[in-house]
Scaffold this active site. Structure first.
Site, short mmCIF file in Angstrom:
data_model
loop_
_atom_site.label_atom_id
_atom_site.label_comp_id
_atom_site.label_asym_id
_atom_site.label_seq_id
_atom_site.Cartn_x
_atom_site.Cartn_y
_atom_site.Cartn_z
N ILE A 266 0.84 -1.20 0.00
CA ILE A 266 0.00 0.00 0.00
C ILE A 266 0.88 1.25 0.00
CG2 ILE A 266 -0.23 0.12 2.55
CD1 ILE A 266 -3.23 0.85 2.01
N CYS A 267 0.42 2.31 -0.72
CA CYS A 267 1.10 3.61 -0.66
C CYS A 267 0.04 4.68 -0.43
CB CYS A 267 1.95 3.84 -1.90
SG CYS A 267 1.03 4.01 -3.44
N GLU A 268 0.23 5.87 -0.98
CA GLU A 268 -0.78 6.91 -0.78
C GLU A 268 -1.96 6.70 -1.73
OE1 GLU A 268 -1.06 8.98 1.58
OE2 GLU A 268 -2.68 10.25 0.82
#
Ligand code: FE2
Length: 380
Positions: A313-315
């Protein structure tokens, strides 16, 4: 006037947003290659087809976002490997000085030391004296970019020094064509996307170059994109301190993706890896997410389990997509990207974990500060 002709070719790498160049004299058939990618076959082929002899391989600076093919290429062709004399590398090279000229047949490659993005960065003026003593082109590395300048905040750069360097470049005549080291990617923060420009156009319309010195410096010190994927391993490799050419994402494997709703049903053995910068993670992350910034991924690969399902997951999506592709390239079988990322999680009203006293991060997410496609199913 066949004796004054030039051969010039720009190579664009869509995966990292990097540009490299081959310049040759059609008279002497001597060639120089600037900022070569790790895929050196493309240059070998052109040198062979055109019967050029490679005389110089020049890196404008130590790259942090892609592994350079310069050493490999110079060795294979018996060419001189050139960098600015201050380049902090462990291998032998020819150290270039400001104002030095490298002869290439009738051509002259004049070196300009233009630090700021990094302290050893050089630009290269291309001059063809039989036609004119004035330069026709300048290769700017990551100093002057199209609609942007190279960011100074990783690799020991300096915004005030960058201001001096780009001001120096802007004193060149209007007609000089500008060929940058990047047309996309995280080495700037607002590149136009075009692969070339002119000094005259940038002097008039580059939004950063119309700022006064203090505003230029404060803008460069403001919001920045995250550090590039595997930056730590890539920079160490380009300095000769490590041998991690494998840390470049060179394939685009299709990847599995899920939406944020899947995070509610993760098995007990699943790992949720948050690949944003520590300051973004501290400001708010999905519960149970573990932080491993994408810049440090290759260096800390042993921390990513191969025998458990791993969710990235990232932004929003770009960093998790690239990380997942890289892990696939490294043979990870159970790796999935979380589409929508932490932003979608937050937007849906779910709880995020925040470390106390953490202010808003400097790092901003924009699709346009990443190179390459945005879909997980990009084939190849
Ligand atoms: Fe760079």
């Amino acid at each position: 006037m066949g004796e004054c002709r030039v051969y010039f070719k720009q190579f664009l790498d869509e995966r990292c947003g990097c540009a490299s160049y081959l310049i040759a004299s059609r008279q002497s058939r001597e060639a120089a290659i600037v900022d070569p990618a790790i895929d050196t076959g493309q240059y070998d082929e052109l040198l062979r087809e055109r019967a050029f002899r490679l005389k110089y391989v020049i890196d404008t600076h130590i790259h942090a976002d892609h592994v350079s093919g310069a050493r490999r290429l110079a060795e294979k062709h018996g060419a001189e490997l050139c960098l600015h004399e201050s380049a902090p590398v462990t291998y032998p090279f020819r150290g270039l000085k400001d104002a030095e000229e490298l002869p290439l047949g009738q051509l002259r490659l004049r070196i300009l030391h233009t630090p700021g993005h990094r302290s050893e960065l050089i630009s290269i003026l291309v001059i063809n004296p039989p036609r004119s003593s004035e330069p026709s082109m300048v290769l700017t590395g990551d100093s002057l970019l199209v609609g942007d300048v190279g960011r100074p905040d990783f690799g020991g750069g300096d915004a005030a020094v960058q201001y001096e360097s780009v001001s120096r470049l802007l004193r060149l005549p209007d007609w000089v064509a500008v060929f940058p080291g990047h047309f996309e990617g995280p080495c700037g923060k607002g590149m136009c996307g075009r692969p070339s420009t002119t000094i005259g156009f940038e002097r008039r319309y580059n939004p950063l170059l119309r700022l006064e010195r203090p505003e230029f410096i404060s803008t460069l010190a403001g919001a920045v994109p995250s550090r590039p994927l595997n930056m730590v391993a890539i920079e160490a490799t380009n300095r000769g301190r490590e041998d991690a050419a494998w840390s470049m994402l060179t394939s685009l494997p299709p990847v599995e993706e899920v939406g944020i709703e899947a995070l509610h049903g993760l098995g007990a053995d699943a790992v949720l890896l948050d690949v944003r910068e520590p300051e973004e993670y501290a400001y708010g992350h999905v519960p149970n997410a573990v932080n491993l910034p994408q810049a440090e991924l290759a260096t800390r690969l042993a921390e990513v389990p191969r025998d458990r399902p791993v969710f990235i997951i990232c932004e929003s999506v770009m960093r998790s997509l690239r990380t997942t592709q890289f892990l696939r390239q490294m043979g990870y079988a159970q790796v999935t990207t979380v589409r929508g990322g932490t932003a979608a999680w937050r937007k849906s009203g779910q709880r995020v974990v925040t470390e106390e006293g953490r202010g808003k991060p400097r790092v901003v997410e924009s699709e346009w500060t990443h190179a390459g496609g945005t879909t997980a199913s990009a084939g190849g």
